[in-house]
Design a protein around this motif. Structure first.
Motif, PDB file in Angstrom:
ATOM      1  N   GLY A 190      20.864  51.808  40.107  1.00  0.00           N
ATOM      2  CA  GLY A 190      19.602  52.408  40.561  1.00  0.00           C
ATOM      3  C   GLY A 190      18.755  51.428  41.346  1.00  0.00           C
ATOM      4  O   GLY A 190      18.299  51.736  42.455  1.00  0.00           O
ATOM      5  N   VAL A 191      18.551  50.228  40.798  1.00  0.00           N
ATOM      6  CA  VAL A 191      17.719  49.234  41.488  1.00  0.00           C
ATOM      7  C   VAL A 191      18.397  48.811  42.787  1.00  0.00           C
ATOM      8  O   VAL A 191      17.740  48.637  43.810  1.00  0.00           O
ATOM      9  N   LEU A 235      18.874  59.533  44.459  1.00  0.00           N
ATOM     10  CA  LEU A 235      19.076  58.288  45.200  1.00  0.00           C
ATOM     11  C   LEU A 235      20.008  58.497  46.393  1.00  0.00           C
ATOM     12  O   LEU A 235      19.891  57.853  47.423  1.00  0.00           O
ATOM     13  N   SER A 246       8.215  52.205  43.921  1.00  0.00           N
ATOM     14  CA  SER A 246       9.268  52.970  44.601  1.00  0.00           C
ATOM     15  C   SER A 246      10.379  53.348  43.624  1.00  0.00           C
ATOM     16  O   SER A 246      11.080  54.330  43.829  1.00  0.00           O
ATOM     17  N   PHE A 247      10.530  52.576  42.546  1.00  0.00           N
ATOM     18  CA  PHE A 247      11.608  52.874  41.592  1.00  0.00           C
ATOM     19  C   PHE A 247      11.150  53.762  40.441  1.00  0.00           C
ATOM     20  O   PHE A 247      11.971  54.439  39.806  1.00  0.00           O
ATOM     21  N   CYS A 271      17.893  51.504  45.393  1.00  0.00           N
ATOM     22  CA  CYS A 271      16.480  51.630  45.732  1.00  0.00           C
ATOM     23  C   CYS A 271      16.007  50.442  46.576  1.00  0.00           C
ATOM     24  O   CYS A 271      15.213  50.599  47.488  1.00  0.00           O
ATOM     25  N   CYS A 272      16.484  49.238  46.259  1.00  0.00           N
ATOM     26  CA  CYS A 272      15.854  48.013  46.794  1.00  0.00           C
ATOM     27  C   CYS A 272      16.628  47.296  47.893  1.00  0.00           C
ATOM     28  O   CYS A 272      16.062  46.463  48.577  1.00  0.00           O
ATOM     29  N   MET A 330      12.569  57.333  39.879  1.00  0.00           N
ATOM     30  CA  MET A 330      14.003  57.298  39.561  1.00  0.00           C
ATOM     31  C   MET A 330      14.241  56.881  38.119  1.00  0.00           C
ATOM     32  O   MET A 330      15.227  57.262  37.501  1.00  0.00           O
ATOM     33  N   SER A 331      13.346  56.033  37.616  1.00  0.00           N
ATOM     34  CA  SER A 331      13.629  55.385  36.339  1.00  0.00           C
ATOM     35  C   SER A 331      13.634  56.366  35.170  1.00  0.00           C
ATOM     36  O   SER A 331      14.192  56.046  34.122  1.00  0.00           O
TER      37      SER A 331
END
Lengths: 108, 235
Positions: B114-115, B178, B16-17, B118-119, B20-21
Protein backbone atom coordinates in the motif's frame (compact mmCIF):
# COMPACT_ATOMS: atom_id res chain seq x y z
CA UNK A 1 14.62 -27.92 20.93
CA UNK A 2 11.17 -27.38 22.45
CA UNK A 3 8.12 -26.79 20.26
CA UNK A 4 7.89 -23.23 21.53
CA UNK A 5 11.54 -22.46 20.68
CA UNK A 6 11.09 -23.95 17.19
CA UNK A 7 8.07 -21.71 16.64
CA UNK A 8 10.02 -18.57 17.62
CA UNK A 9 12.90 -19.63 15.35
CA UNK A 10 10.33 -20.05 12.54
CA UNK A 11 9.04 -16.50 13.16
CA UNK A 12 12.57 -15.06 13.03
CA UNK A 13 13.35 -16.87 9.75
CA UNK A 14 10.06 -15.78 8.15
CA UNK A 15 10.86 -12.27 9.40
CA UNK A 16 14.26 -12.38 7.66
CA UNK A 17 12.62 -13.78 4.49
CA UNK A 18 10.38 -10.70 4.60
CA UNK A 19 12.72 -7.88 5.62
CA UNK A 20 15.67 -8.87 3.39
CA UNK A 21 13.71 -8.71 0.07
CA UNK A 22 12.08 -5.46 1.18
CA UNK A 23 15.31 -3.80 2.31
CA UNK A 24 17.47 -5.20 -0.53
CA UNK A 25 17.71 -2.30 -2.99
CA UNK A 26 16.67 0.37 -0.50
CA UNK A 27 19.78 -0.45 1.55
CA UNK A 28 22.13 -1.06 -1.40
CA UNK A 29 20.94 2.23 -2.90
CA UNK A 30 23.27 3.89 -5.40
CA UNK A 31 25.93 1.15 -5.20
CA UNK A 32 23.84 -1.14 -7.37
CA UNK A 33 22.01 0.40 -10.32
CA UNK A 34 19.53 -1.52 -12.43
CA UNK A 35 19.84 -1.01 -16.21
CA UNK A 36 17.50 1.72 -17.51
CA UNK A 37 15.42 -0.79 -19.51
CA UNK A 38 14.75 -2.67 -16.28
CA UNK A 39 13.92 0.57 -14.49
CA UNK A 40 11.41 1.53 -17.21
CA UNK A 41 9.88 -1.95 -17.04
CA UNK A 42 9.63 -1.65 -13.26
CA UNK A 43 7.15 1.21 -13.62
CA UNK A 44 4.61 -1.50 -14.44
CA UNK A 45 5.41 -3.55 -11.33
CA UNK A 46 2.89 -1.95 -8.95
CA UNK A 47 -0.07 -2.25 -11.36
CA UNK A 48 0.92 -5.82 -12.23
CA UNK A 49 1.39 -6.88 -8.60
CA UNK A 50 -1.84 -5.28 -7.37
CA UNK A 51 -3.79 -6.96 -10.18
CA UNK A 52 -2.08 -10.31 -9.52
CA UNK A 53 -3.23 -10.17 -5.90
CA UNK A 54 -6.71 -8.70 -6.43
CA UNK A 55 -8.03 -10.47 -9.54
CA UNK A 56 -7.78 -14.06 -8.20
CA UNK A 57 -9.15 -12.74 -4.90
CA UNK A 58 -12.31 -11.64 -6.69
CA UNK A 59 -12.79 -14.25 -9.43
CA UNK A 60 -11.66 -17.45 -7.68
CA UNK A 61 -13.99 -19.00 -5.13
CA UNK A 62 -12.66 -22.01 -3.22
CA UNK A 63 -10.04 -22.76 -5.91
CA UNK A 64 -12.48 -22.57 -8.84
CA UNK A 65 -12.82 -19.83 -11.46
CA UNK A 66 -16.29 -18.34 -10.77
CA UNK A 67 -16.45 -14.96 -12.55
CA UNK A 68 -20.04 -14.11 -11.58
CA UNK A 69 -20.15 -13.92 -7.82
CA UNK A 70 -21.16 -11.40 -5.13
CA UNK A 71 -17.55 -10.23 -4.77
CA UNK A 72 -17.48 -9.14 -8.42
CA UNK A 73 -20.66 -7.10 -7.87
CA UNK A 74 -19.07 -5.52 -4.79
CA UNK A 75 -15.92 -4.70 -6.77
CA UNK A 76 -17.93 -3.10 -9.61
CA UNK A 77 -19.75 -0.95 -7.05
CA UNK A 78 -16.47 0.04 -5.38
CA UNK A 79 -14.80 0.94 -8.69
CA UNK A 80 -17.86 2.95 -9.80
CA UNK A 81 -17.83 4.82 -6.50
CA UNK A 82 -14.11 5.56 -6.84
CA UNK A 83 -14.54 6.84 -10.41
CA UNK A 84 -17.67 8.93 -9.80
CA UNK A 85 -16.94 10.41 -6.40
CA UNK A 86 -14.01 12.06 -4.66
CA UNK A 87 -15.14 10.80 -1.27
CA UNK A 88 -12.35 8.35 -0.23
CA UNK A 89 -14.59 6.28 2.03
CA UNK A 90 -17.40 5.72 -0.49
CA UNK A 91 -15.76 2.80 -2.38
CA UNK A 92 -15.55 0.85 0.89
CA UNK A 93 -19.14 1.61 1.88
CA UNK A 94 -20.53 0.84 -1.60
CA UNK A 95 -18.45 -2.33 -2.04
CA UNK A 96 -19.30 -3.80 1.35
CA UNK A 97 -22.98 -2.85 1.03
CA UNK A 98 -23.33 -4.54 -2.37
CA UNK A 99 -21.38 -7.64 -1.26
CA UNK A 100 -23.43 -8.16 1.90
CA UNK A 101 -26.66 -7.24 0.09
CA UNK A 102 -26.03 -9.78 -2.68
CA UNK A 103 -25.14 -12.45 -0.11
CA UNK A 104 -28.32 -11.73 1.86
CA UNK A 105 -30.46 -11.85 -1.32
CA UNK A 106 -28.94 -15.12 -2.49
CA UNK A 107 -29.40 -16.59 0.95
CA UNK A 108 -25.64 -17.22 1.24
CA UNK B 1 14.82 23.60 8.37
CA UNK B 2 15.24 19.84 8.04
CA UNK B 3 12.79 19.08 10.88
CA UNK B 4 10.22 21.35 9.23
CA UNK B 5 10.50 19.68 5.82
CA UNK B 6 10.37 16.26 7.52
CA UNK B 7 7.08 17.32 9.15
CA UNK B 8 5.67 18.73 5.91
CA UNK B 9 6.54 15.50 4.09
CA UNK B 10 5.12 13.39 6.91
CA UNK B 11 1.87 15.36 6.79
CA UNK B 12 1.44 14.95 3.04
CA UNK B 13 2.35 11.25 3.09
CA UNK B 14 0.03 10.54 5.97
CA UNK B 15 -2.93 12.38 4.42
CA UNK B 16 -2.55 10.77 1.00
CA UNK B 17 -2.39 7.28 2.54
CA UNK B 18 -5.03 7.72 5.29
CA UNK B 19 -8.11 6.68 3.24
CA UNK B 20 -6.31 3.58 1.89
CA UNK B 21 -5.21 2.57 5.35
CA UNK B 22 -8.70 1.53 6.44
CA UNK B 23 -8.15 -1.55 4.28
CA UNK B 24 -5.49 -2.71 6.75
CA UNK B 25 -7.94 -2.86 9.65
CA UNK B 26 -10.00 -5.90 8.62
CA UNK B 27 -6.82 -7.56 7.30
CA UNK B 28 -5.12 -7.16 10.71
CA UNK B 29 -8.23 -8.31 12.58
CA UNK B 30 -8.41 -11.41 10.38
CA UNK B 31 -4.67 -12.01 10.93
CA UNK B 32 -5.03 -11.86 14.70
CA UNK B 33 -7.98 -14.23 14.68
CA UNK B 34 -6.27 -16.64 12.24
CA UNK B 35 -3.16 -16.95 14.43
CA UNK B 36 -5.26 -17.78 17.49
CA UNK B 37 -7.31 -20.33 15.58
CA UNK B 38 -4.00 -21.88 14.42
CA UNK B 39 -3.32 -22.66 18.07
CA UNK B 40 -0.88 -19.86 18.97
CA UNK B 41 -0.94 -18.28 22.42
CA UNK B 42 -1.61 -14.50 22.39
CA UNK B 43 2.11 -13.97 23.13
CA UNK B 44 3.18 -16.15 20.17
CA UNK B 45 0.61 -14.47 17.90
CA UNK B 46 1.79 -10.96 18.73
CA UNK B 47 5.42 -12.15 18.56
CA UNK B 48 4.89 -13.30 14.98
CA UNK B 49 3.05 -10.07 14.17
CA UNK B 50 5.91 -7.92 15.51
CA UNK B 51 8.74 -9.95 13.96
CA UNK B 52 7.24 -10.58 10.52
CA UNK B 53 4.90 -7.59 9.83
CA UNK B 54 3.56 -8.93 6.49
CA UNK B 55 -0.02 -9.95 5.84
CA UNK B 56 0.58 -12.19 2.84
CA UNK B 57 3.67 -13.93 4.27
CA UNK B 58 2.00 -14.44 7.67
CA UNK B 59 -1.29 -15.76 6.29
CA UNK B 60 0.52 -17.85 3.67
CA UNK B 61 2.89 -19.61 6.08
CA UNK B 62 0.35 -20.13 8.86
CA UNK B 63 -1.20 -23.32 7.42
CA UNK B 64 2.31 -24.73 6.82
CA UNK B 65 3.35 -24.09 10.42
CA UNK B 66 0.16 -25.78 11.62
CA UNK B 67 0.78 -28.76 9.34
CA UNK B 68 4.32 -29.20 10.72
CA UNK B 69 5.98 -28.74 7.32
CA UNK B 70 9.85 -28.68 7.36
CA UNK B 71 11.28 -25.33 8.29
CA UNK B 72 13.17 -24.80 5.01
CA UNK B 73 9.94 -25.15 3.00
CA UNK B 74 8.24 -22.57 5.22
CA UNK B 75 11.13 -20.15 4.63
CA UNK B 76 11.14 -20.76 0.85
CA UNK B 77 7.38 -20.13 0.79
CA UNK B 78 7.83 -16.88 2.70
CA UNK B 79 10.54 -15.82 0.23
CA UNK B 80 8.30 -16.60 -2.75
CA UNK B 81 5.46 -14.60 -1.21
CA UNK B 82 7.86 -11.67 -0.68
CA UNK B 83 9.72 -11.70 -4.02
CA UNK B 84 7.58 -8.86 -5.30
CA UNK B 85 9.22 -6.65 -2.66
CA UNK B 86 12.60 -7.01 -4.41
CA UNK B 87 10.92 -5.37 -7.41
CA UNK B 88 9.30 -2.69 -5.21
CA UNK B 89 12.54 -2.11 -3.33
CA UNK B 90 14.44 -1.56 -6.58
CA UNK B 91 11.74 0.73 -7.95
CA UNK B 92 11.69 2.99 -4.87
CA UNK B 93 15.43 2.78 -3.99
CA UNK B 94 16.31 6.12 -5.64
CA UNK B 95 13.81 7.74 -3.29
CA UNK B 96 16.19 7.05 -0.40
CA UNK B 97 19.22 8.89 -1.86
CA UNK B 98 20.89 11.00 0.82
CA UNK B 99 19.43 8.94 3.68
CA UNK B 100 21.67 6.94 6.09
CA UNK B 101 21.93 3.15 6.33
CA UNK B 102 20.08 2.58 9.67
CA UNK B 103 17.05 4.53 8.41
CA UNK B 104 17.19 2.60 5.12
CA UNK B 105 17.07 -0.71 6.99
CA UNK B 106 14.17 0.55 9.07
CA UNK B 107 12.38 1.85 5.97
CA UNK B 108 12.97 -1.46 4.22
CA UNK B 109 11.51 -3.40 7.12
CA UNK B 110 8.37 -1.21 6.93
CA UNK B 111 7.88 -1.46 3.13
CA UNK B 112 4.32 -2.57 2.26
CA UNK B 113 2.29 -2.87 -0.97
CA UNK B 114 0.00 0.00 0.00
CA UNK B 115 2.67 2.53 0.98
CA UNK B 116 4.74 1.60 -2.07
CA UNK B 117 1.86 2.13 -4.50
CA UNK B 118 0.87 5.36 -2.76
CA UNK B 119 4.31 6.94 -2.32
CA UNK B 120 6.78 5.72 -4.90
CA UNK B 121 6.13 8.33 -7.60
CA UNK B 122 6.76 11.36 -5.35
CA UNK B 123 9.66 9.62 -3.60
CA UNK B 124 11.52 9.64 -6.92
CA UNK B 125 10.56 13.21 -7.91
CA UNK B 126 11.18 15.27 -4.77
CA UNK B 127 14.73 16.46 -4.08
CA UNK B 128 14.77 17.15 -0.31
CA UNK B 129 15.76 13.93 1.56
CA UNK B 130 14.16 15.12 4.83
CA UNK B 131 10.85 15.67 3.09
CA UNK B 132 11.08 12.25 1.40
CA UNK B 133 11.88 10.47 4.66
CA UNK B 134 8.89 12.05 6.40
CA UNK B 135 6.67 11.38 3.41
CA UNK B 136 7.62 7.67 3.49
CA UNK B 137 7.84 7.04 7.25
CA UNK B 138 4.56 8.66 8.31
CA UNK B 139 2.26 6.31 6.35
CA UNK B 140 4.61 3.36 7.04
CA UNK B 141 4.65 3.82 10.81
CA UNK B 142 0.89 4.45 10.69
CA UNK B 143 0.43 1.13 8.84
CA UNK B 144 2.61 -0.60 11.44
CA UNK B 145 0.57 0.82 14.33
CA UNK B 146 -2.76 -0.14 12.71
CA UNK B 147 -1.39 -3.60 11.99
CA UNK B 148 -0.26 -4.24 15.58
CA UNK B 149 -3.27 -2.67 17.33
CA UNK B 150 -5.94 -4.36 15.23
CA UNK B 151 -4.14 -7.73 15.20
CA UNK B 152 -4.12 -7.49 19.01
CA UNK B 153 -7.85 -6.76 18.97
CA UNK B 154 -8.31 -9.72 16.60
CA UNK B 155 -6.32 -11.94 18.96
CA UNK B 156 -8.66 -11.15 21.81
CA UNK B 157 -11.84 -10.95 19.71
CA UNK B 158 -11.19 -14.30 18.01
CA UNK B 159 -14.47 -16.12 17.85
CA UNK B 160 -16.79 -13.18 18.66
CA UNK B 161 -16.83 -11.41 15.23
CA UNK B 162 -19.21 -13.21 12.84
CA UNK B 163 -17.24 -14.64 9.92
CA UNK B 164 -20.05 -13.95 7.44
CA UNK B 165 -19.38 -10.20 7.70
CA UNK B 166 -16.47 -10.84 5.27
CA UNK B 167 -14.54 -7.86 6.61
CA UNK B 168 -11.46 -9.05 4.70
CA UNK B 169 -13.19 -7.85 1.50
CA UNK B 170 -12.26 -4.30 2.55
CA UNK B 171 -8.61 -5.21 1.93
CA UNK B 172 -9.51 -6.22 -1.65
CA UNK B 173 -11.31 -2.91 -2.14
CA UNK B 174 -8.31 -0.99 -0.79
CA UNK B 175 -5.92 -2.65 -3.28
CA UNK B 176 -8.37 -1.91 -6.13
CA UNK B 177 -8.62 1.76 -5.16
CA UNK B 178 -4.83 1.91 -5.42
CA UNK B 179 -4.94 0.25 -8.84
CA UNK B 180 -7.52 2.61 -10.45
CA UNK B 181 -5.37 5.77 -10.92
CA UNK B 182 -2.51 3.62 -12.29
CA UNK B 183 -4.77 1.85 -14.77
CA UNK B 184 -5.87 5.16 -16.36
CA UNK B 185 -2.74 4.98 -18.55
CA UNK B 186 -3.21 2.49 -21.39
CA UNK B 187 0.02 0.42 -20.97
CA UNK B 188 -0.61 0.21 -17.20
CA UNK B 189 -4.10 -1.13 -17.89
CA UNK B 190 -2.64 -3.73 -20.26
CA UNK B 191 -0.12 -4.71 -17.56
CA UNK B 192 -2.87 -5.06 -14.95
CA UNK B 193 -5.21 -7.13 -17.14
CA UNK B 194 -2.42 -9.47 -18.33
CA UNK B 195 -1.10 -9.95 -14.82
CA UNK B 196 -4.55 -10.50 -13.30
CA UNK B 197 -5.52 -13.06 -15.96
CA UNK B 198 -2.21 -14.90 -15.56
CA UNK B 199 -2.61 -15.02 -11.79
CA UNK B 200 -6.05 -16.62 -12.21
CA UNK B 201 -4.80 -19.19 -14.72
CA UNK B 202 -1.74 -20.10 -12.62
CA UNK B 203 -3.52 -20.07 -9.24
CA UNK B 204 -2.75 -23.79 -8.81
CA UNK B 205 1.05 -23.35 -8.95
CA UNK B 206 2.75 -24.43 -5.72
CA UNK B 207 4.03 -21.88 -3.18
CA UNK B 208 1.97 -19.18 -4.90
CA UNK B 209 4.72 -18.88 -7.49
CA UNK B 210 1.95 -18.05 -9.98
CA UNK B 211 1.89 -14.61 -8.38
CA UNK B 212 5.52 -14.00 -9.39
CA UNK B 213 4.96 -15.29 -12.94
CA UNK B 214 1.87 -13.08 -13.25
CA UNK B 215 3.79 -9.97 -12.17
CA UNK B 216 6.56 -10.70 -14.69
CA UNK B 217 3.98 -11.30 -17.48
CA UNK B 218 2.19 -8.06 -16.54
CA UNK B 219 5.42 -6.03 -16.64
CA UNK B 220 6.29 -7.55 -20.03
CA UNK B 221 2.83 -6.82 -21.44
CA UNK B 222 2.90 -3.22 -20.20
CA UNK B 223 6.35 -2.72 -21.69
CA UNK B 224 5.20 -4.17 -25.02
CA UNK B 225 2.06 -1.98 -25.01
CA UNK B 226 4.21 1.12 -24.40
CA UNK B 227 6.47 0.13 -27.29
CA UNK B 228 3.54 -0.38 -29.70
CA UNK B 229 1.77 2.86 -28.78
CA UNK B 230 5.02 4.75 -29.48
CA UNK B 231 5.22 3.10 -32.91
CA UNK B 232 1.64 4.16 -33.67
CA UNK B 233 2.43 7.75 -32.72
CA UNK B 234 5.47 7.69 -35.00
CA UNK B 235 3.51 6.30 -37.96
Amino acid sequence: MSADATLWLTFVLIGLATTLPRASFIVLGGRVRLPSVVQRALRYAPAAALAAIVVPDVLVVGGDFVPLNPKLAGVIAAVAAALLSRNPWLPFIAGMAVLLGMRALSGG
Amino acid sequence: MSALSFRLGAREGFLSFLPMSVGLIPWALVMGMAMISAGFTPLQAMGMNLIVFAGTAQLGTLPLIVAGVPLWLIVVTALALNLRFVIFSAAIAQGFRGIGAPLRWYSGHLLTDGVFACCFEKMLKVDDPHWRLGYYLAPSVWSWLLWQVFALIGVFAAGSIPKHWSLEFMATIALLVLLIPLAKQRPMLVAAISSGATAVVLRGMPLRLGLIVAIVVGIGAGFAAEHWSKKEEAA
